[in-house]
Design an enzyme around this catalytic site. Structure first.
Site, short mmCIF file in Angstrom:
data_model
loop_
_atom_site.label_atom_id
_atom_site.label_comp_id
_atom_site.label_asym_id
_atom_site.label_seq_id
_atom_site.Cartn_x
_atom_site.Cartn_y
_atom_site.Cartn_z
N LYS A 1 62.23 -23.20 -12.90
CA LYS A 1 62.13 -22.42 -11.66
C LYS A 1 63.23 -22.87 -10.71
O LYS A 1 63.49 -24.08 -10.58
CB LYS A 1 60.75 -22.71 -11.06
CG LYS A 1 60.35 -21.90 -9.85
CD LYS A 1 58.89 -22.24 -9.50
CE LYS A 1 58.36 -21.37 -8.37
NZ LYS A 1 56.93 -21.62 -8.13
N SER B 1 50.59 -20.53 -8.37
CA SER B 1 51.90 -20.02 -8.79
C SER B 1 52.35 -20.30 -10.21
O SER B 1 53.38 -19.80 -10.60
CB SER B 1 52.96 -20.52 -7.80
OG SER B 1 52.78 -19.86 -6.56
N SER C 1 54.22 -17.49 -7.79
CA SER C 1 55.64 -17.44 -7.53
C SER C 1 56.52 -17.80 -8.73
O SER C 1 57.71 -17.47 -8.73
CB SER C 1 56.01 -18.33 -6.36
OG SER C 1 55.61 -19.64 -6.60
#
Lengths: 469, 98
Positions: free
Chosen positions: A76, A175, A151
């Site tokens: 990420k 997330s 996310s």
């Protein structure tokens, strides 16, 4: 279809494939994922191939394979990677190239894994859709008209789409678990403090966790074994020595499992409920004990979370001041530099959370909101503690429904409400596993397994049992 | 939430908002706070606050020299990233006090 860590290492050991060829394939998949689905922000082809060359040399020398040797992974973009641009999916950090790896990244690299890309996500991990990125929305590989969730959207999707054997994401309120559910992969939110947050751009410092996403429970366990542990650079990491999570998987275990009635409400799609009830029946047959339990503050947890997290966000985002990085504006005064940089650099969701956080912390509102939420957090923890006196683990849905179609959230609150089942465990710092258990009209259905602090071993054992059935 | 409140918050958060943005945030934050009205009836008088979930306090380590995680030249590299003037390893900014 998907290669696991074991598959990769078998291929390398037997000479069936070279690391370079595997990485070339992974990069080519990543490029396609980027073009068609917007899953990545940076693809580090050169660096990955250089690392692959090193791995091939090690293998040729007959060196023993390290635990994640030659395995392509992506991270990420909220995690700092040495020498590779890390933007947090924000304009404000465009061009920022960290001089160090986040601890978790350094650990997987030391174990031989090869970074192929930085993944798209919601800006600074703020969102549940991956539609709040400054670099475009991510699309679900199962159905590109739908969101990946967020996310860690790009990260969950990259595992499903196939470029990455595993990814490293973050979970603050869901997330990792939620996009893993929407993309049909296995995602683990660790106990807060199980893994280091050093090098992970802070969103809500008392909630943020860094964790693995992969296609199988075994692979999640393998990555967890590599990344778990205390870190002197992060004083909130726990002193507990992590067990061998992979070895633990095969240990026979029977559990007393609680099903919180608030998690099986009428809001949950009937197809999801049906799949869960089917699993529950199977677990009963296999000798596990199932009990209905109650977590009364489940619904209120959402309000507590959306007070506490924006408050911490507003504090953490104040470090972005435009002095070293970010869009430049012409300004004479220091104040104007801050304002211009932050106004242009932050997207709407981040701005919204900063404003909300500032509000709940301000004089006159602090008691009514922030202080109250801190107390509610205690209540949530107490309820989990009480329930874990009766049961070992909890199961329930990850989400009430399926991956929404792109752009379908009418307002911010609608997006926040989708986190209702992932938020309470996050408030209590508890670990949670998101595990695919079926499909409905082509879309994945996931089960969530929640445990007390440091129960990752049990979560993965139960996950493995369900996955192997 | 009224316009004056949004303006105050934007000022504190160092954000510059157009009138349109102010109105939009007013409505959105208003909606979120509306949802939070559910907390009004909840009695938490005797409940203590939780600020952190690990129970860890004052984590210390031995004050011994360790290998620096960064290489020697990193300070120069960091300073090279800013477009602002650099003097004696410090980043120049406009005057702080007006």
């Amino acid at each position: 279809m998907h290669m696991t860590i074991h598959d990769i290492q078998e291929a390398l050991r037997s000479g069936k494939a070279s690391c370079t060829s595997l990485v070339k394939e992974a990069i080519s998949k990543a490029k396609k994922e980027q073009e068609e689905l917007g899953l990545h922000i940076t693809i580090c082809e050169e660096e990955a191939l250089a690392s692959a060359k090193e791995v091939d040399a090690r293998i040729a020398e007959g060196k023993e394979l390290r635990p994640l040797e030659g395995v392509p992974f992506s991270a990420k973009d909220i995690l700092c990677t040495k020498g590779i641009e890390s933007t947090g999916a924000s304009k404000i950090l465009k061009g920022f190239v960290p001089m160090y790896d986040a601890t978790v990244i350094a650990k997987v690299k030391e174990a031989g894994a090869i970074l192929i890309a930085k993944n798209n996500c919601d800006e600074f991990a703020q969102g549940g859709s991956n539609e709040h990125s400054a670099y475009g929305a991510a699309k679900n590989p199962i159905d590109p008209s739908r969101m990946t969730g967020g996310s860690s959207g790009g990260s969950a999707a990259a595992v499903k789409a196939g470029s990455s054997v595993f990814t490293i994401g973050t979970d603050t309120g869901g997330s990792i678990r939620q996009p893993a559910a929407y993309c049909g992969v296995v995602g683990l939110k660790v106990t807060y403090g199980r893994t280091s947050r050093f090098g992970s751009m802070a969103m809500a410092s008392s909630f943020d966790t860094v964790g693995p996403i992969a296609n199988t429970v075994t692979d999640v366990a393998a990555v967890l074994s590599t990344i778990a542990g205390q870190d002197p650079s992060d004083p909130t990491t726990l002193n507990d020595t992590p067990p061998d999570y992979v070895a633990a998987l095969k240990t026979p275990a029977t559990f007393t499992i609680g099903v919180p009635k608030e998690y099986m409400s009428d809001d949950v799609d009937p197809a999801i409920k049906e799949a869960l009830e089917k699993q529950i029946a199977m677990l009963k047959e296999q000798g596990h004990t199932i009990k209905e339990v109650s977590l009364p503050s489940t619904k209120l947890a959402l309000s507590a979370y959306y007070i506490l997290v924006p408050a911490e966000v507003s504090s953490n985002m104040s470090r972005y001041d435009g002095i070293r990085f970010g869009p430049k504006g012409d300004s004479e005064s220091l104040d104007q530099i801050y304002v211009n940089n932050r106004t242009e650099g932050f997207g709407k969701e981040v701005q919204r959370r900063i404003l909300l956080g500032t509000y709940v912390l301000s004089h006159g509102y602090y008691d009514a909101y922030y202080k109250k939420a801190l107390k509610l957090r205690t209540k949530i923890i107490e309820e989990f503690n009480a329930v874990f006196k009766e049961v070992d683990l909890l199961i329930g849905p990850v989400t009430a429904g399926f991956a929404p179609t792109s752009g379908s959230y009418a307002d911010p609150m609608a997006e926040y409400l989708d986190d209702i089942f992932t938020i309470p465990a996050a408030c209590a710092g508890l670990p949670g596993l998101s595990l695919p258990i079926g499909e409905h009209e082509g879309l994945p259905i996931a089960m969530q397994i929640i445990g007390p602090q440091l129960s990752e071993e049990q979560l993965l054992q139960l996950g493995y049992l369900i996955e192997s059935a | 939430m009224d316009k004056a409140q949004i303006e105050k918050l934007a000022q504190l958060a160092k954000l510059s908002l157009t009138d349109e943005e102010k109105e939009k945030f007013q409505a959105e934050l208003g909606g979120i706070l509306e949802h939070m009205k559910e907390l009004d009836g909840v009695d938490l008088e005797t409940v203590p606050e939780t600020n952190q979930v690990t129970g860890l306090t004052n984590q210390t380590e031995e004050d011994t020299a360790q290998k620096a995680p960064f290489e020697k030249s990193v300070a120069e590299e960091i300073l090279a990233t800013t477009e602002r003037p650099v003097e004696m390893r410090q980043v120049g900014v406009p005057q702080v006090f007006e």
